[in-house]
Structure formats: structure tokens, C-alpha cells
Design a protein around this motif. Structure first.
Motif, PDB file in Angstrom:
ATOM      1  N   SER A  31       0.843  -1.194   0.000  1.00 52.53           N
ATOM      2  CA  SER A  31       0.000   0.000   0.000  1.00 52.53           C
ATOM      3  C   SER A  31       0.879   1.245   0.000  1.00 52.53           C
ATOM      4  N   ILE A  32       0.351   2.271  -0.628  1.00 54.30           N
ATOM      5  CA  ILE A  32       0.969   3.593  -0.603  1.00 54.30           C
ATOM      6  C   ILE A  32       0.032   4.467   0.208  1.00 54.30           C
ATOM      7  N   VAL A  33       0.530   4.924   1.348  1.00 55.48           N
ATOM      8  CA  VAL A  33      -0.280   5.665   2.310  1.00 55.48           C
ATOM      9  C   VAL A  33       0.228   7.094   2.387  1.00 55.48           C
ATOM     10  N   GLY A  34      -0.688   8.031   2.514  1.00 49.81           N
ATOM     11  CA  GLY A  34      -0.316   9.435   2.660  1.00 49.81           C
ATOM     12  C   GLY A  34      -1.552  10.300   2.671  1.00 49.81           C
ATOM     13  N   PRO A  35      -1.388  11.555   3.052  1.00 50.88           N
ATOM     14  CA  PRO A  35      -2.541  12.452   3.122  1.00 50.88           C
ATOM     15  C   PRO A  35      -3.127  12.750   1.753  1.00 50.88           C
ATOM     16  N   SER A  36      -4.363  13.207   1.743  1.00 55.26           N
ATOM     17  CA  SER A  36      -5.017  13.590   0.495  1.00 55.26           C
ATOM     18  C   SER A  36      -4.222  14.695  -0.185  1.00 55.26           C
ATOM     19  N   GLY A  37      -4.087  14.583  -1.496  1.00 46.48           N
ATOM     20  CA  GLY A  37      -3.433  15.619  -2.271  1.00 46.48           C
ATOM     21  C   GLY A  37      -1.922  15.510  -2.352  1.00 46.48           C
ATOM     22  N   VAL A  38      -1.339  14.465  -1.751  1.00 42.76           N
ATOM     23  CA  VAL A  38       0.120  14.362  -1.733  1.00 42.76           C
ATOM     24  C   VAL A  38       0.687  13.838  -3.053  1.00 42.76           C
ATOM     25  N   GLY A  39      -0.131  13.146  -3.847  1.00 45.06           N
ATOM     26  CA  GLY A  39       0.339  12.623  -5.129  1.00 45.06           C
ATOM     27  C   GLY A  39       0.190  11.115  -5.281  1.00 45.06           C
TER      28      GLY A  39
END
Length: 196
Positions: A31-39
Motif C-alpha cells: 500500500s501507498i499511504v499518505g494524506p489527500s493531495g500528496v500525489g
């Protein structure tokens, strides 16, 4: 199986991704996890070869399928037609796949007659119809209530386990990442890169 080496992805003068490097092995679930809008979705589009305008190199499998956040169904076609048109598979194969995602009794219904969760199941069925080696999921549980998220997580895990596919999940929810994948990559920064 998959090797990602994105040196730079820009939109005009704005660099969104920089020095993003990782590999995914056969049958691995990442999985690629990160905040909304990060890319995250931008990176997914590169991996799915929907956007080839970047610096770097990505090698991937020939047979992959993407389930997007929005179901993107043809509202004027019933469920079976939505699958027939996009996959070109025979009815028996499609009926089996609809049963696999719990929609065997919905084949003649139109998208507007389905709940959002059921529409997401149709999107999953469409992806499964190509028998992918790699299933790519882009925020597939967004806008669902907690009960439906749990139901969709269980269904997705069952399908991936049964078919023994590699999985790439893009999400901002660590719970989803932990449930479906063995390895989580954090995307962050500006421009974004893998930070863990």
C-alpha cells in the motif's frame, strides 16, 4: 514484478513527485499511504501506464487492472452491459465474476438502482474480468460508511487471496493498508517521495 523509479513528475512548473523508488514482488501486497493531495493517485496513474509524461522508468506486468475511487459506470446500461462493453467477456464468465463479488442477483439492474457499495463491487468485477496479475486500487473505499468499508475490505481480501494476485493499494487510511497489505510505503513531502 514491478520496479518504480520515478525521478520527477511535474504538472507545468510544479513538481509533484521526485525520487520515488520501490519494487513490488510477485504476489506481494503493498500500500501507498499518505494524506489527500500528496500525489498518491498521480503515482498510481504512472504505474498503471495511464500517464507516461514523467522522468524515470517503471517496469510493470502486462496484465493489470485498476479500480478507481469513482465507479465510472455507464448509467444508461445495466450491470451486465457495463461489464460486457468494457471487458468483452462472455456472459457465463461475467455471471461467475458477479457471483464472486456478491452481485449475482443484480446483473439486470442499472447503476442508479445500486448503492455506492454495490457500484464499487461492479467496478471490482470489471477489474477481475481481465484476470489481472496485479490489482491496483485507488482509494476504493472512500465515501462508504464504516460497516460497508469493513464488508468491502473482507470481500477484497477474499478475492485477492483466492486469485493469488499482487495488490497495490492507494489509501490515506492506515486501517485499510494494514488489513489488505503486507507492506506500507509512506508518501509525503513537497514534492512527494517515499519517506519510509
Amino acid at each position: 514484478m514491478i520496479s518504480v523509479a520515478v525521478k520527477r513528475k511535474s504538472f507545468g512548473a510544479q513538481t509533484v513527485l521526485q525520487d520515488v523508488n520501490f519494487d513490488i514482488a510477485t504476489d506481494e501486497r503493498v500500500s501507498i499511504v499518505g494524506p489527500s493531495g500528496v500525489g498518491k493517485s498521480t503515482l498510481l496513474r504512472l504505474i498503471a501506464e495511464l500517464d507516461r509524461d514523467y522522468e524515470g522508468q517503471i517496469s510493470t506486468v502486462k496484465n493489470s487492472a485498476v479500480v478507481f475511487q469513482e465507479p465510472t459506470l455507464l448509467n444508461w446500461r445495466d450491470v451486465m452491459d457495463n461489464l460486457r462493453i468494457t471487458t468483452r467477456k462472455d456472459d457465463r464468465t461475467l455471471e461467475n465474476i458477479l457471483a464472486e463479488v456478491g452481485l449475482s442477483d443484480k446483473s439486470d439492474m442499472f447503476p442508479s438502482q445500486l448503492s455506492l457499495g454495490q457500484q464499487r463491487r461492479v467496478s471490482l468485477a470489471r477489474a477481475l474480468a481481465v484476470n489481472p496479475e496485479l490489482l491496483i486500487l485507488d482509494e476504493p473505499f472512500a465515501s462508504l460508511d464504516d460497516e460497508m468499508v469493513d464488508e468491502m475490505l473482507a470481500l477484497t481480501k477474499q478475492v485477492v487471496d483466492t486469485r493469488n494476485m499482487a495488490l497495490l493499494l492507494v489509501t490515506h487510511t492506515k486501517k485499510e493498508a494494514a488489513f489488505l497489505t503486507d507492506r506500507q510505503l509512506m508518501l509525503g513531502g513537497n514534492p512527494a517521495t517515499i519517506i519510509q
